[in-house]
Design a protein around this motif. Structure first.
Motif, PDB file in Angstrom:
ATOM      1  N   TYR A   4       8.685   2.497 -12.107  1.00 43.96           N
ATOM      2  CA  TYR A   4       9.889   2.395 -11.285  1.00 43.96           C
ATOM      3  C   TYR A   4       9.559   2.624  -9.806  1.00 43.96           C
ATOM      4  N   TYR A   5       8.738   3.627  -9.515  1.00 39.53           N
ATOM      5  CA  TYR A   5       8.414   3.957  -8.119  1.00 39.53           C
ATOM      6  C   TYR A   5       7.667   2.833  -7.420  1.00 39.53           C
ATOM      7  N   PHE A   6       7.112   1.905  -8.185  1.00 41.58           N
ATOM      8  CA  PHE A   6       6.443   0.741  -7.598  1.00 41.58           C
ATOM      9  C   PHE A   6       7.250  -0.528  -7.886  1.00 41.58           C
ATOM     10  N   MET A  23      -6.214   3.332  -2.213  1.00 38.24           N
ATOM     11  CA  MET A  23      -6.972   3.513  -0.968  1.00 38.24           C
ATOM     12  C   MET A  23      -6.012   3.673   0.204  1.00 38.24           C
ATOM     13  N   ASP A  24      -6.285   4.654   1.028  1.00 44.00           N
ATOM     14  CA  ASP A  24      -5.531   4.839   2.273  1.00 44.00           C
ATOM     15  C   ASP A  24      -4.020   4.873   2.059  1.00 44.00           C
ATOM     16  N   GLY A  25      -3.588   5.567   1.008  1.00 43.90           N
ATOM     17  CA  GLY A  25      -2.159   5.707   0.757  1.00 43.90           C
ATOM     18  C   GLY A  25      -1.490   4.471   0.198  1.00 43.90           C
ATOM     19  N   ARG A  26      -2.296   3.535  -0.318  1.00 49.72           N
ATOM     20  CA  ARG A  26      -1.754   2.291  -0.861  1.00 49.72           C
ATOM     21  C   ARG A  26      -2.335   2.022  -2.240  1.00 49.72           C
ATOM     22  N   LEU A  27      -1.580   1.263  -3.021  1.00 51.25           N
ATOM     23  CA  LEU A  27      -2.041   0.761  -4.302  1.00 51.25           C
ATOM     24  C   LEU A  27      -2.409  -0.705  -4.100  1.00 51.25           C
ATOM     25  N   ASP A  44       5.872   9.036  -2.361  1.00 53.90           N
ATOM     26  CA  ASP A  44       5.626  10.456  -2.628  1.00 53.90           C
ATOM     27  C   ASP A  44       5.830  10.801  -4.094  1.00 53.90           C
ATOM     28  N   GLN A  45       6.847  10.201  -4.712  1.00 54.84           N
ATOM     29  CA  GLN A  45       7.148  10.494  -6.114  1.00 54.84           C
ATOM     30  C   GLN A  45       5.988  10.048  -7.020  1.00 54.84           C
TER      31      GLN A  45
END
Length: 163
Positions: A4-6, A23-27, A44-45
């Motif tokens: 859900y969060y994505f 990587m670097d805060g990304r999927l 964040d979740q």
């Protein structure tokens, strides 16, 4: 919840995620269904869920979630079978959760996609939803969202009945 969060990422893609995809805060991943490359910010979740699994991390090449840990990485068939088995186990757990919560609707992993669509339907433009869903054609998104978008119809009905 992770799915859900994505924006309702398919469960097969979730189960096949590796630590190297973050990587670097990304999927960064490639969708199984259509082989499209995708990059999404890690909410964040979702980061909180990743934090739970991080202590189990053995290598950057390893799977995030445990369902494919014993899969032969060189066998597409083995990955497929273990992904299907993992999906069945998760659906079983969702059914148990639904029963304990008194939810009569049938829950499955795909419900995360529908839940996101339902909540986002009136708040996000169809073009942005198309991007989040990773649909090739805007028509697909519009047909998909037709089940969830109610605000315009509700407003139109109110305009006629309350004028």
């Amino acid at each position: 919840m992770f799915s859900y969060y994505f924006a309702g990422i398919r469960i097969s893609d979730v189960l096949q995620m590796k630590w190297a995809d973050l990587m670097d805060g990304r999927l960064y991943y490639t969708m199984n269904k259509n082989e499209k490359p995708v990059s999404l910010k890690i909410p964040d979740q979702a980061e909180e869920i990743l934090g739970f699994y991080r202590p189990l991390r053995q290598s950057n090449a390893g799977y995030i979630f445990p369902y494919l840990k014993k899969a032969n990485p060189n066998s597409k068939r083995d990955i497929f079978v273990k992904t299907r088995s993992g999906t069945a186990v998760l659906n079983k757990y969702l059914k148990e959760i639904a029963e304990k919560c008194g939810i009569t609707k049938t829950l499955s992993n795909h419900i995360a996609r529908h839940s996101f669509g339902n909540i986002a339907g009136d708040a996000i433009s169809p073009l942005m939803l198309q991007k989040l869903y990773r649909h090739s054609d805007l028509k697909t998104t519009i047909m998909y969202q037709a089940n969830f978008i109610h605000k315009d119809a509700d407003d139109a009905l109110d305009a006629v009945l309350n004028s």
